[in-house]
Design a protein around this motif. Sequence first.
Motif, PDB file in Angstrom:
ATOM      1  N   VAL A 149      61.593  38.146 -55.919  1.00 34.82           N
ATOM      2  CA  VAL A 149      61.772  38.595 -54.676  1.00 34.82           C
ATOM      3  C   VAL A 149      60.842  37.940 -53.671  1.00 34.82           C
ATOM      4  O   VAL A 149      60.437  38.715 -52.757  1.00 34.82           O
ATOM      5  CB  VAL A 149      61.322  40.025 -55.022  1.00 34.82           C
ATOM      6  CG1 VAL A 149      62.105  40.847 -55.789  1.00 34.82           C
ATOM      7  CG2 VAL A 149      59.719  40.309 -55.430  1.00 34.82           C
ATOM      8  N   GLY A 150      60.689  36.556 -53.736  1.00 33.32           N
ATOM      9  CA  GLY A 150      60.305  35.843 -52.735  1.00 33.32           C
ATOM     10  C   GLY A 150      59.384  34.534 -53.020  1.00 33.32           C
ATOM     11  O   GLY A 150      59.030  33.759 -52.041  1.00 33.32           O
ATOM     12  N   ALA A 151      58.930  34.411 -54.121  1.00 31.64           N
ATOM     13  CA  ALA A 151      58.031  33.369 -54.526  1.00 31.64           C
ATOM     14  C   ALA A 151      58.811  31.950 -54.488  1.00 31.64           C
ATOM     15  O   ALA A 151      58.249  31.134 -53.995  1.00 31.64           O
ATOM     16  CB  ALA A 151      57.395  33.337 -55.648  1.00 31.64           C
ATOM     17  N   ASN A 152      60.196  31.801 -54.760  1.00 33.19           N
ATOM     18  CA  ASN A 152      61.041  30.715 -55.074  1.00 33.19           C
ATOM     19  C   ASN A 152      62.253  30.872 -53.829  1.00 33.19           C
ATOM     20  O   ASN A 152      63.027  31.695 -54.419  1.00 33.19           O
ATOM     21  CB  ASN A 152      61.106  30.253 -56.392  1.00 33.19           C
ATOM     22  CG  ASN A 152      59.873  30.293 -57.100  1.00 33.19           C
ATOM     23  OD1 ASN A 152      59.376  29.127 -57.459  1.00 33.19           O
ATOM     24  ND2 ASN A 152      59.457  31.451 -57.746  1.00 33.19           N
ATOM     25  N   ILE A 153      62.118  30.073 -52.942  1.00 31.49           N
ATOM     26  CA  ILE A 153      63.503  30.314 -52.092  1.00 31.49           C
ATOM     27  C   ILE A 153      64.795  29.984 -53.000  1.00 31.49           C
ATOM     28  O   ILE A 153      65.745  30.620 -53.053  1.00 31.49           O
ATOM     29  CB  ILE A 153      63.398  29.431 -50.972  1.00 31.49           C
ATOM     30  CG1 ILE A 153      62.213  30.033 -49.974  1.00 31.49           C
ATOM     31  CG2 ILE A 153      64.820  29.551 -50.066  1.00 31.49           C
ATOM     32  CD1 ILE A 153      62.298  31.556 -49.833  1.00 31.49           C
ATOM     33  N   GLY A 154      64.691  28.986 -53.668  1.00 33.54           N
ATOM     34  CA  GLY A 154      65.963  28.525 -54.442  1.00 33.54           C
ATOM     35  C   GLY A 154      65.455  27.845 -55.903  1.00 33.54           C
ATOM     36  O   GLY A 154      64.268  27.644 -56.101  1.00 33.54           O
ATOM     37  N   SER A 155      66.314  28.620 -56.761  1.00 32.73           N
ATOM     38  CA  SER A 155      66.050  28.156 -58.217  1.00 32.73           C
ATOM     39  C   SER A 155      67.209  27.809 -58.854  1.00 32.73           C
ATOM     40  O   SER A 155      68.198  27.953 -58.709  1.00 32.73           O
ATOM     41  CB  SER A 155      65.769  29.682 -58.810  1.00 32.73           C
ATOM     42  OG  SER A 155      64.524  30.158 -58.226  1.00 32.73           O
ATOM     43  N   ASP A 156      66.869  26.612 -59.762  1.00 34.52           N
ATOM     44  CA  ASP A 156      68.014  26.174 -60.553  1.00 34.52           C
ATOM     45  C   ASP A 156      68.181  26.906 -62.091  1.00 34.52           C
ATOM     46  O   ASP A 156      67.465  27.966 -62.279  1.00 34.52           O
ATOM     47  CB  ASP A 156      67.707  24.816 -60.798  1.00 34.52           C
ATOM     48  CG  ASP A 156      66.416  24.381 -61.651  1.00 34.52           C
ATOM     49  OD1 ASP A 156      66.014  25.289 -62.440  1.00 34.52           O
ATOM     50  OD2 ASP A 156      65.764  23.428 -61.730  1.00 34.52           O
ATOM     51  N   ALA A 157      69.178  26.483 -62.661  1.00 34.48           N
ATOM     52  CA  ALA A 157      69.453  27.182 -63.927  1.00 34.48           C
ATOM     53  C   ALA A 157      68.176  27.441 -64.872  1.00 34.48           C
ATOM     54  O   ALA A 157      68.081  28.542 -65.391  1.00 34.48           O
ATOM     55  CB  ALA A 157      70.627  26.441 -64.738  1.00 34.48           C
TER      56      ALA A 157
END
Length: 356
Positions: A149-157
Amino acid sequence: MASSTLISLDAMGGDHGPSVVVGGVKAYFSRYGGDGVRFLLHGDEAAIRAEMARCGLSDDVCQVRHTDKVVAMDEKPAQAMRRGKGSSLWNAIEAVKAGEAQAAVSAGNTGALMAISKLILRMAVDGLERPAIVASWPTKRGFTAVLDVGANIGSDARQLVEFAIMGEAFQSAVYGVERPTVGLLNVGSEDMKGHEEVREAHAVLRTDAVPVNYTGFVEGHDIAAGTVDVVVTDGFTGNIALKTAEGTARFISGLLKEALTSGPLAKLGALIAMPALKKMARRIDPSSVNGGPLLGLNGIVVKSHGGATAEGYGNAIRVAVELARSDYLTKVSANFARLAAAMDEPAPAVMGETQK
């Protein structure tokens, strides 16, 4: 006491500092009993002890470590890492690294807390880049864990799959769900929906590569419905969803208050319905779900809302205690190793539960 649990507290963090932190300790004992739980409070000793006296807390349950250094709420993470050593936030995390405390709680600067925690504790598994923040979301069925809910703006699979592992272990440790169901947030339930990273994570989670109870895609309305126990998404989407829900809740609460005070009959109806209204208010009270762990660290760190009340801070303490007394770290490390093996990668170096 050999069986006691020691929780390290940043007593100067948040909007209110020692008054809420020490008040939160009292609230925790009042609500949960606190059998075998003790606290290590870092900050201005005079201010902390004044609050301890006001709350009737003794040295038997609260140790105080003085420091006059504080990380400001608006301080940038890079500055906090350079200048934060010896601060109440830094020292609270150091106690976990040293093995002195089993968990830490802070209501301080989120970015600084995340950066300092990662610097001191490091990540639990090689390859993890940043912690994920999990939110406990009130639903029809209880509480659903939503991350990130906010630590990583984008995340891969791969990161989304890792979030599923961490969220499943969190839900089991804190809420006692034996085999939590896990869903991946998407714009639809069909396999072809969503961007590439979401579809790829979906494909991995559907296999036996990770031992989580994955049920498939879920949509936004499924969160409040409690369709699954754990909802996985990237931090950008999760943060927007969380803040939209908080804003909507405040809007509806305002409308309800306005309607119930609009006239004599409305006020009479509100008086009759008061027990039910109070029950609803407790259900959606942010204090009841305060406390978002930074998952993925080689240690337990819980973030409290900066503006939390003493009761809310007490709930953040509860989350820290539940995680500290569970097998959360061991379970997550074992599942990460299984994921690496299943994807034909060398097993990552798995650290111990604490660095000593």
